[in-house]
Motif scaffolding. Sequence first.
Motif, PDB file in Angstrom:
ATOM      1  N   LYS A  38       0.725  -1.328  -0.141  1.00 28.34           N
ATOM      2  CA  LYS A  38       0.024  -0.026   0.176  1.00 28.34           C
ATOM      3  C   LYS A  38       0.858   1.193   0.131  1.00 28.34           C
ATOM      4  CE  LYS A  38      -4.147  -1.840   2.290  1.00 28.34           C
ATOM      5  NZ  LYS A  38      -5.035  -1.836   3.558  1.00 28.34           N
ATOM      6  N   LEU A  39       1.976   1.366   0.630  1.00 28.01           N
ATOM      7  CA  LEU A  39       2.842   2.356   0.520  1.00 28.01           C
ATOM      8  C   LEU A  39       3.411   2.854  -0.697  1.00 28.01           C
ATOM      9  CD1 LEU A  39       5.629   3.327   3.068  1.00 28.01           C
ATOM     10  CD2 LEU A  39       6.303   2.836   0.778  1.00 28.01           C
ATOM     11  N   ARG A  40       3.768   1.562  -1.650  1.00 27.39           N
ATOM     12  CA  ARG A  40       4.224   1.683  -2.928  1.00 27.39           C
ATOM     13  C   ARG A  40       2.893   2.167  -3.783  1.00 27.39           C
ATOM     14  NH1 ARG A  40       8.746   1.884  -1.148  1.00 27.39           N
ATOM     15  NH2 ARG A  40      10.011   0.016  -0.313  1.00 27.39           N
ATOM     16  N   GLN A  41       1.564   1.974  -3.315  1.00 36.14           N
ATOM     17  CA  GLN A  41       0.740   2.426  -4.330  1.00 36.14           C
ATOM     18  C   GLN A  41       0.475   4.129  -3.952  1.00 36.14           C
ATOM     19  OE1 GLN A  41      -2.094  -0.984  -3.051  1.00 36.14           O
ATOM     20  NE2 GLN A  41      -2.874  -0.435  -4.691  1.00 36.14           N
ATOM     21  N   ILE A  42       0.609   4.407  -2.657  1.00 33.96           N
ATOM     22  CA  ILE A  42       0.420   5.790  -2.127  1.00 33.96           C
ATOM     23  C   ILE A  42       1.553   6.432  -2.871  1.00 33.96           C
ATOM     24  CG2 ILE A  42       0.948   7.255  -0.554  1.00 33.96           C
ATOM     25  CD1 ILE A  42      -0.646   5.250   1.436  1.00 33.96           C
ATOM     26  N   GLU A  43       2.846   6.127  -3.011  1.00 33.48           N
ATOM     27  CA  GLU A  43       3.935   6.603  -3.680  1.00 33.48           C
ATOM     28  C   GLU A  43       3.591   6.650  -5.160  1.00 33.48           C
ATOM     29  OE1 GLU A  43       8.106   5.584  -1.555  1.00 33.48           O
ATOM     30  OE2 GLU A  43       7.123   3.963  -2.648  1.00 33.48           O
ATOM     31  N   ASP A  48       3.865  11.536  -0.706  1.00 35.81           N
ATOM     32  CA  ASP A  48       5.105  11.209  -0.050  1.00 35.81           C
ATOM     33  C   ASP A  48       4.389  10.510   1.068  1.00 35.81           C
ATOM     34  OD1 ASP A  48       6.965  11.084   1.989  1.00 35.81           O
ATOM     35  OD2 ASP A  48       7.399  13.140   2.139  1.00 35.81           O
ATOM     36  N   PRO A  49       4.714   9.120   1.261  1.00 35.63           N
ATOM     37  CA  PRO A  49       3.899   8.470   2.440  1.00 35.63           C
ATOM     38  C   PRO A  49       4.630   8.860   3.701  1.00 35.63           C
ATOM     39  CG  PRO A  49       5.683   7.049   1.198  1.00 35.63           C
ATOM     40  CD  PRO A  49       5.687   8.236   0.556  1.00 35.63           C
ATOM     41  N   TRP A  50       5.357   9.606   3.968  1.00 34.25           N
ATOM     42  CA  TRP A  50       5.938   9.991   4.932  1.00 34.25           C
ATOM     43  C   TRP A  50       5.763  11.233   5.444  1.00 34.25           C
ATOM     44  CZ3 TRP A  50       6.453   5.626   7.191  1.00 34.25           C
ATOM     45  CH2 TRP A  50       6.855   4.412   6.224  1.00 34.25           C
ATOM     46  N   GLY A  51       4.852  12.046   4.596  1.00 31.68           N
ATOM     47  CA  GLY A  51       4.141  13.235   5.012  1.00 31.68           C
ATOM     48  C   GLY A  51       4.941  14.470   5.130  1.00 31.68           C
ATOM     49  N   GLN A  52       4.289  15.548   5.107  1.00 35.27           N
ATOM     50  CA  GLN A  52       4.954  17.078   5.200  1.00 35.27           C
ATOM     51  C   GLN A  52       4.333  17.809   6.379  1.00 35.27           C
ATOM     52  OE1 GLN A  52       7.580  17.661   3.353  1.00 35.27           O
ATOM     53  NE2 GLN A  52       7.514  15.576   1.952  1.00 35.27           N
ATOM     54  N   ARG A  53       4.739  18.932   6.313  1.00 34.74           N
ATOM     55  CA  ARG A  53       4.073  20.001   7.439  1.00 34.74           C
ATOM     56  C   ARG A  53       2.710  20.019   7.273  1.00 34.74           C
ATOM     57  NH1 ARG A  53       6.853  25.954   8.077  1.00 34.74           N
ATOM     58  NH2 ARG A  53       5.299  26.652   9.884  1.00 34.74           N
ATOM     59  N   PHE A  54       1.916  20.121   8.259  1.00 37.67           N
ATOM     60  CA  PHE A  54       0.684  20.334   8.486  1.00 37.67           C
ATOM     61  C   PHE A  54       0.190  21.140   9.598  1.00 37.67           C
ATOM     62  CE2 PHE A  54      -3.898  18.683   8.898  1.00 37.67           C
ATOM     63  CZ  PHE A  54      -4.338  18.791   7.604  1.00 37.67           C
TER      64      PHE A  54
END
Length: 521
Positions: A38-43, A48-54
Motif C-alpha cells: 500500500k505504501l508503494r501504491q501511495i507513492e 509522500d507516504p511519510w508526510g509533510q508539514r501540516f
Amino acid sequence: MADETPPLPPPASPPPAGGTPRRPADETPDLAEIRLQKLRQIEALGLDPWGQRFDNTRPIGDIRQLPAENFDDAKPGPKVRAAGRVVRYRTGGKLLFLEIWDQTGRVQLMIRVNKVTPQEWQVAQLLDLGDLIGVDGEFGKTKTGELTIQVETLTFLTKSLEPHPKDVFGMGDIEFRLRHRYLDMIYTPDTLRRAHQRVKIIRTIRTHLDAQGYMEVETPTLHAIAGGAAARPFETHHNALDIDLFVRIALELPLKRLLVGGLEKVYELGRVFRNEGISPRHNPEFTMLELYQAYGDYRSMMDLTEGLIVACVDALGSGRTIPFGEKTVNFEPPFQRAKYADLFLEHVGCDMADEVAVRAAARAENIELEMAPTKGAPKVAKAHVVLVQELFEDLVEEKLVGPVFVHDYPAPLCPLTKRKRETPAIAERFELYVHGMELANAYTELNDPITQEQTFTQQLAGMSEEDSMAKMDHDFIRALRHGMPPAGGLGIGIDRLVMLLTNTQTIRDVILFPLLRSEAK
C-alpha cells in the motif's frame, strides 16, 4: 445514503497462558507486506507516504467541544482541521467511516466519495489502522448523534508499516504493553492519563518550590564514591581517565556541597540508579526529588512536604480524598505525626530500647539474629538497632494508613542526621508513609564534620555492605570543615508519589520505559 455510525470492532482475544509476548490483534505478521504494498501504491499516486508539514490543526478534544448539529447542506457546521492516527476503519461502498486519535481524544470521520477528490478517495481506500492523516472538513453530528468530521480534504501524513491492535479499548498482554509503550499509550487510556498526570505533578513541584525561593540545579550522575544512601550501585569505567566510577544512588552529597557554597535553598529532580531487585514499588532507575534549606530542620521539612503534596493533589483536581486501590487516602492537612518509638511499642509490643525484649520479638517473627556482613565472612550477631528496624519494617509499616509523618528515629540508622540535643540516641529524621508505602524521607542535616567522619566509618554489625552507609567521602568531609549551615533536607520518590496520586498499583505503570529483561530472540 446511510450515515449510521458503525459498531466498534470486537475486543482482541485474551493473551495466551504463560505471558508470551505476541501481537495483541488478529492481524498476522504477513500483513506487514500488504502494508508495504500500500505504501508503494501511495507513492505511485505522487504522494509522500511519510508526510509533510501540516499546520494549524486543532486538538480533537477542543473540536469535540464545538457546537454540533446534524449535517445539513443548507446550514453547514463549523470548519475544522485535525490530524491524528487511524484507530478504527469501516468501509461501506461509497462511504467510509474512520476514527482518528490524538492525545486529547478521538473523533469519527465520514468520507463520502462525492465530497473528496478522486485521488483522496483512492488514498482513503489504502488506509490501515495506525496510519496518520490530516483532514479539513465540517464538524457536526450524524443521524445517530455521533460527533463527526465530514471530510472535505484528506492529507496523508505517515504510513504505519506494522499492524496495530484492533482492540481500541486496550491490550491484554502486559508484557507486550510494556515493551511497546508507544502502542500502550495509544490504545490504553489509563496509560496516557497517567503520563499527563505525572507531567502535571512534576510541574507543580517545580512551581511550588520556585515560588518559595528554591533554586533548581543539576549535579553529576557519575560519582567516585557511591554515597548518600544505603544501596548497591551500578559500576562503570571511564576509559580516558582510567578510573572506576559509580552511577549515582542519591543526590544528597553534591547538593550539600552547594549549601556550603552559599545556595541556601536548592533542589534537584533527577534520575538515580540502584542495582537492586524489581518489585511493584522498586525499579532500578527512578526519579528523586532532593532539596536542602539552610537554617531549617526536619520540622521545616514536614511543613514543606505537607504543602508540596497537597499542592500536587489539588493540581489533579479530584479533591483531597482520593482512591488508592480498594482504599482511600485523605490528604486534608494537617497530616498525622507519630514518634517511631511510640509506633514500635504499639505494634511490636515492647520498648525499642529493651534489647532482651527486642531479640525475643525478632525470634518470634523468625527474623535471623545473625548475619554475615560480606559473602563468605563468618556470621556475627546483628546490632540491636538493626533488629529494631527489621521489626519496624515487618510489623509496623503495613499498619501505617496515613498520610503519617513517622519521626525521631534511632540515631545509628541515620549517619547523615543530626541528633536531638536532649536525647542523643534519637536522630531528627522523619519518613512519610501512606498505606505502608514510604513516600518521603527527611532530616535535620548533620553539619558537624567531626561526627560525620566518625559515622562514615561505623558499619553496623549484621548489616550487609550494600545496606550500609559506612562509605568514607573525604572530599565531603572537607566541604563540611569549611562550614555548612544548619539545614533541613528532604527526599521524595517521585514515582511512588505518582503511583499514589494516580491510583496505580505498580511502579512500572508510572515509568514510561521501565527496565525489562532482554526480549527472547
